[in-house]
Motif scaffolding. Structure first.
Motif, short mmCIF file in Angstrom:
data_model
loop_
_atom_site.label_atom_id
_atom_site.label_comp_id
_atom_site.label_asym_id
_atom_site.label_seq_id
_atom_site.Cartn_x
_atom_site.Cartn_y
_atom_site.Cartn_z
N VAL A 179 0.96 -1.37 0.02
CA VAL A 179 -0.01 -0.19 -0.01
C VAL A 179 0.81 1.36 0.03
CG1 VAL A 179 -1.69 1.24 1.25
CG2 VAL A 179 -2.10 -0.99 1.05
N LYS A 180 1.96 1.15 0.81
CA LYS A 180 2.91 2.39 0.87
C LYS A 180 3.52 2.50 -0.55
CE LYS A 180 3.79 2.27 5.79
NZ LYS A 180 4.93 1.97 6.70
N LEU A 181 3.96 1.39 -1.29
CA LEU A 181 4.59 1.55 -2.34
C LEU A 181 3.71 2.13 -3.73
CD1 LEU A 181 6.78 1.04 -4.43
CD2 LEU A 181 6.04 -1.46 -4.77
N GLU A 182 2.35 1.72 -3.52
CA GLU A 182 1.34 2.20 -4.39
C GLU A 182 1.20 3.97 -4.15
OE1 GLU A 182 -3.20 1.13 -5.76
OE2 GLU A 182 -2.60 0.16 -4.20
N LYS A 183 0.98 4.08 -3.01
CA LYS A 183 0.81 5.59 -2.73
C LYS A 183 2.01 6.49 -3.18
CE LYS A 183 -2.23 5.05 1.34
NZ LYS A 183 -2.21 5.31 2.79
N ASN B 157 1.51 11.80 -10.00
CA ASN B 157 0.90 13.02 -9.97
C ASN B 157 1.79 14.05 -10.19
OD1 ASN B 157 -1.77 11.78 -9.44
ND2 ASN B 157 -1.37 11.86 -7.24
N THR B 158 3.06 13.98 -9.72
CA THR B 158 4.02 14.84 -9.99
C THR B 158 4.65 14.89 -11.15
OG1 THR B 158 4.96 14.40 -7.79
CG2 THR B 158 6.28 15.75 -9.17
N VAL B 159 4.60 13.97 -12.20
CA VAL B 159 5.06 13.76 -13.38
C VAL B 159 3.84 14.57 -14.08
CG1 VAL B 159 5.31 12.49 -15.54
CG2 VAL B 159 6.42 12.12 -13.38
N VAL B 160 2.64 14.13 -13.85
CA VAL B 160 1.54 14.84 -14.64
C VAL B 160 1.37 16.22 -14.37
CG1 VAL B 160 -1.33 14.99 -14.78
CG2 VAL B 160 0.03 12.78 -14.56
N HIS B 161 1.56 16.82 -13.12
CA HIS B 161 1.60 18.20 -12.85
C HIS B 161 2.78 18.89 -13.63
CE1 HIS B 161 1.14 21.97 -10.70
NE2 HIS B 161 2.77 22.10 -10.50
#
Length: 74
Positions: free
Chosen positions: A9-13, A20-24
């Motif tokens: 779960v931590k890896l997925e987050k 999200n950073t790359v998309v931004h």
């Protein structure tokens, strides 16, 4: 088994955050003419990701997940 699930779960987050950073970053550069053969514009350098740091962090996460899996199976 919950330790493995927590690690995944931590890896997925972390991966979601990276995505999200790359998309931004791509959104902030949208509409700009970019030279395919030159470096990124000076303004984009401030927002550029350190690819080597990302690779190292992902390697660490993978090693930790592998260690947890070995402990669970051992």
């Amino acid at each position: 088994m919950s330790v493995i699930l927590d690690a995944l779960v931590k890896l997925e987050k972390s991966l979601d955050g990276l995505e999200n950073t790359v998309v931004h970053l791509e959104s902030s550069l949208e509409g700009q003419q970019r030279d395919m053969f030159g470096g990124p514009p000076v303004a984009a350098n401030a927002n550029a990701l350190d690819k080597q740091a990302v690779v190292q962090k992902l390697d660490q996460i993978i090693e930790q997940a592998e260690g947890v899996l070995k402990e669970a199976n051992g």
